[in-house]
Write a protein that holds these residues in place. Structure first.
Motif, PDB file in Angstrom:
ATOM      1  N   UNK A   1       6.748   5.356 -13.116  1.00 34.28           N
ATOM      2  CA  UNK A   1       7.051   4.260 -14.041  1.00 34.28           C
ATOM      3  C   UNK A   1       7.851   4.764 -15.247  1.00 34.28           C
ATOM      4  N   UNK A   2       7.517   5.943 -15.754  1.00 32.76           N
ATOM      5  CA  UNK A   2       8.277   6.523 -16.867  1.00 32.76           C
ATOM      6  C   UNK A   2       9.727   6.765 -16.483  1.00 32.76           C
ATOM      7  N   UNK A   3       9.964   7.056 -15.213  1.00 32.79           N
ATOM      8  CA  UNK A   3      11.328   7.283 -14.728  1.00 32.79           C
ATOM      9  C   UNK A   3      11.982   5.972 -14.287  1.00 32.79           C
ATOM     10  N   UNK A   4      11.364   4.847 -14.659  1.00 34.36           N
ATOM     11  CA  UNK A   4      11.871   3.508 -14.321  1.00 34.36           C
ATOM     12  C   UNK A   4      11.948   3.297 -12.809  1.00 34.36           C
ATOM     13  N   UNK A   5      10.969   3.808 -12.087  1.00 32.43           N
ATOM     14  CA  UNK A   5      10.904   3.669 -10.631  1.00 32.43           C
ATOM     15  C   UNK A   5       9.597   2.962 -10.245  1.00 32.43           C
ATOM     16  N   UNK A   6       9.471   1.711 -10.667  1.00 31.67           N
ATOM     17  CA  UNK A   6       8.257   0.933 -10.412  1.00 31.67           C
ATOM     18  C   UNK A   6       7.972   0.749  -8.929  1.00 31.67           C
ATOM     19  N   UNK A   7       9.019   0.593  -8.132  1.00 35.02           N
ATOM     20  CA  UNK A   7       8.818   0.415  -6.691  1.00 35.02           C
ATOM     21  C   UNK A   7       8.213   1.673  -6.075  1.00 35.02           C
ATOM     22  N   UNK A   8       8.699   2.833  -6.504  1.00 37.14           N
ATOM     23  CA  UNK A   8       8.130   4.080  -5.987  1.00 37.14           C
ATOM     24  C   UNK A   8       6.673   4.234  -6.424  1.00 37.14           C
ATOM     25  N   UNK A   9       6.361   3.812  -7.634  1.00 38.20           N
ATOM     26  CA  UNK A   9       4.976   3.872  -8.105  1.00 38.20           C
ATOM     27  C   UNK A   9       4.084   3.003  -7.225  1.00 38.20           C
ATOM     28  N   UNK A  10       4.564   1.823  -6.853  1.00 40.47           N
ATOM     29  CA  UNK A  10       3.786   0.932  -5.988  1.00 40.47           C
ATOM     30  C   UNK A  10       3.577   1.542  -4.606  1.00 40.47           C
ATOM     31  N   UNK A  11       4.615   2.162  -4.060  1.00 38.49           N
ATOM     32  CA  UNK A  11       4.488   2.817  -2.758  1.00 38.49           C
ATOM     33  C   UNK A  11       3.487   3.967  -2.841  1.00 38.49           C
ATOM     34  N   UNK A  12       3.561   4.736  -3.914  1.00 45.36           N
ATOM     35  CA  UNK A  12       2.623   5.848  -4.106  1.00 45.36           C
ATOM     36  C   UNK A  12       1.191   5.328  -4.192  1.00 45.36           C
ATOM     37  N   UNK A  13       0.988   4.235  -4.921  1.00 45.23           N
ATOM     38  CA  UNK A  13      -0.358   3.671  -5.042  1.00 45.23           C
ATOM     39  C   UNK A  13      -0.876   3.154  -3.702  1.00 45.23           C
ATOM     40  N   UNK A  14      -0.006   2.565  -2.911  1.00 47.30           N
ATOM     41  CA  UNK A  14      -0.407   2.101  -1.583  1.00 47.30           C
ATOM     42  C   UNK A  14      -0.768   3.286  -0.692  1.00 47.30           C
ATOM     43  N   UNK A  15       0.063   4.317  -0.732  1.00 48.00           N
ATOM     44  CA  UNK A  15      -0.233   5.525   0.051  1.00 48.00           C
ATOM     45  C   UNK A  15      -1.556   6.138  -0.396  1.00 48.00           C
ATOM     46  N   UNK A  16      -1.814   6.142  -1.693  1.00 43.90           N
ATOM     47  CA  UNK A  16      -3.072   6.668  -2.213  1.00 43.90           C
ATOM     48  C   UNK A  16      -4.264   5.883  -1.710  1.00 43.90           C
ATOM     49  N   UNK A  17      -4.131   4.562  -1.660  1.00 42.36           N
ATOM     50  CA  UNK A  17      -5.221   3.731  -1.162  1.00 42.36           C
ATOM     51  C   UNK A  17      -5.506   4.027   0.308  1.00 42.36           C
ATOM     52  N   UNK A  18      -4.453   4.167   1.099  1.00 39.23           N
ATOM     53  CA  UNK A  18      -4.627   4.480   2.521  1.00 39.23           C
ATOM     54  C   UNK A  18      -5.285   5.850   2.686  1.00 39.23           C
ATOM     55  N   UNK A  19      -4.816   6.825   1.920  1.00 44.61           N
ATOM     56  CA  UNK A  19      -5.394   8.174   2.003  1.00 44.61           C
ATOM     57  C   UNK A  19      -6.851   8.187   1.542  1.00 44.61           C
ATOM     58  N   UNK A  20      -7.165   7.444   0.488  1.00 44.38           N
ATOM     59  CA  UNK A  20      -8.543   7.393  -0.003  1.00 44.38           C
ATOM     60  C   UNK A  20      -9.467   6.762   1.030  1.00 44.38           C
ATOM     61  N   UNK A  21      -9.011   5.695   1.660  1.00 47.58           N
ATOM     62  CA  UNK A  21      -9.834   5.067   2.709  1.00 47.58           C
ATOM     63  C   UNK A  21     -10.023   6.006   3.888  1.00 47.58           C
ATOM     64  N   UNK A  22      -8.981   6.729   4.245  1.00 49.06           N
ATOM     65  CA  UNK A  22      -9.086   7.693   5.330  1.00 49.06           C
ATOM     66  C   UNK A  22     -10.063   8.815   4.973  1.00 49.06           C
ATOM     67  N   UNK A  23      -9.981   9.295   3.729  1.00 46.68           N
ATOM     68  CA  UNK A  23     -10.887  10.368   3.292  1.00 46.68           C
ATOM     69  C   UNK A  23     -12.332   9.883   3.218  1.00 46.68           C
ATOM     70  N   UNK A  24     -12.529   8.598   2.904  1.00 44.16           N
ATOM     71  CA  UNK A  24     -13.881   8.054   2.781  1.00 44.16           C
ATOM     72  C   UNK A  24     -14.473   7.629   4.126  1.00 44.16           C
ATOM     73  N   UNK A  25     -13.675   7.624   5.176  1.00 49.22           N
ATOM     74  CA  UNK A  25     -14.152   7.174   6.488  1.00 49.22           C
ATOM     75  C   UNK A  25     -15.407   7.911   6.963  1.00 49.22           C
TER      76      UNK A  25
END
Length: 128
Positions: A90-114
């Motif tokens: 977001x600081x680099x004005x890349x909000x879309x990349x931040x959203x993709x990173x957050x989505x990837x984080x959610x998927x990884x967290x769910x996988x780790x919590x499985x």
């Protein structure tokens, strides 16, 4: 408390300098912030050892296996990484990349919590 003061000073001073640099040298300001974040992370990781020792002691005393605590550590690491990475995007004005990173984080967290979910299912099956 001393750790918090060190991290606070590092972050506030870096933010002030980066703010001044951002007008003329935006890339340098971002690089400075990345370096400060890496230094702060190193301080926090080193300070986290007593917490890790406490959790190991709790695991030993409760008789719970590492299969319970390991996913918790993974999810915590994922959450912190995504939070910092998203802020930098977001600081680099890349909000879309931040959203993709957050989505990837959610998927990884769910996988780790499985494994925890599977352990709960097995526990319930044992009661039935």
């Amino acid at each position: 408390m001393e750790l918090l003061l060190k991290v606070f000073a590092l972050c506030v001073i870096t933010a002030a300098v980066a703010s001044l640099l951002r007008r003329s040298e935006g890339e340098l300001a971002l690089l400075l912030a990345l370096c400060a974040a890496a230094c702060a992370a190193a301080l926090l990781i080193a300070a986290g050892e007593p917490l890790a020792a406490l959790l190991r002691t709790l695991a030993d005393k409760t008789g719970l296996s590492g299969a319970v605590f390991t996913p918790l550590w993974k999810v915590l690491a994922i959450a912190l990484t995504v939070r910092v990475g998203g802020a930098f995007c977001r600081d680099a004005a890349q909000g879309a990349l931040a959203s993709v990173l957050e989505t990837a984080g959610a998927v990884c967290a769910l996988t780790a919590a499985a494994p925890l979910l599977l352990a709960v299912v097995e526990l319930v099956e044992g009661w039935l």
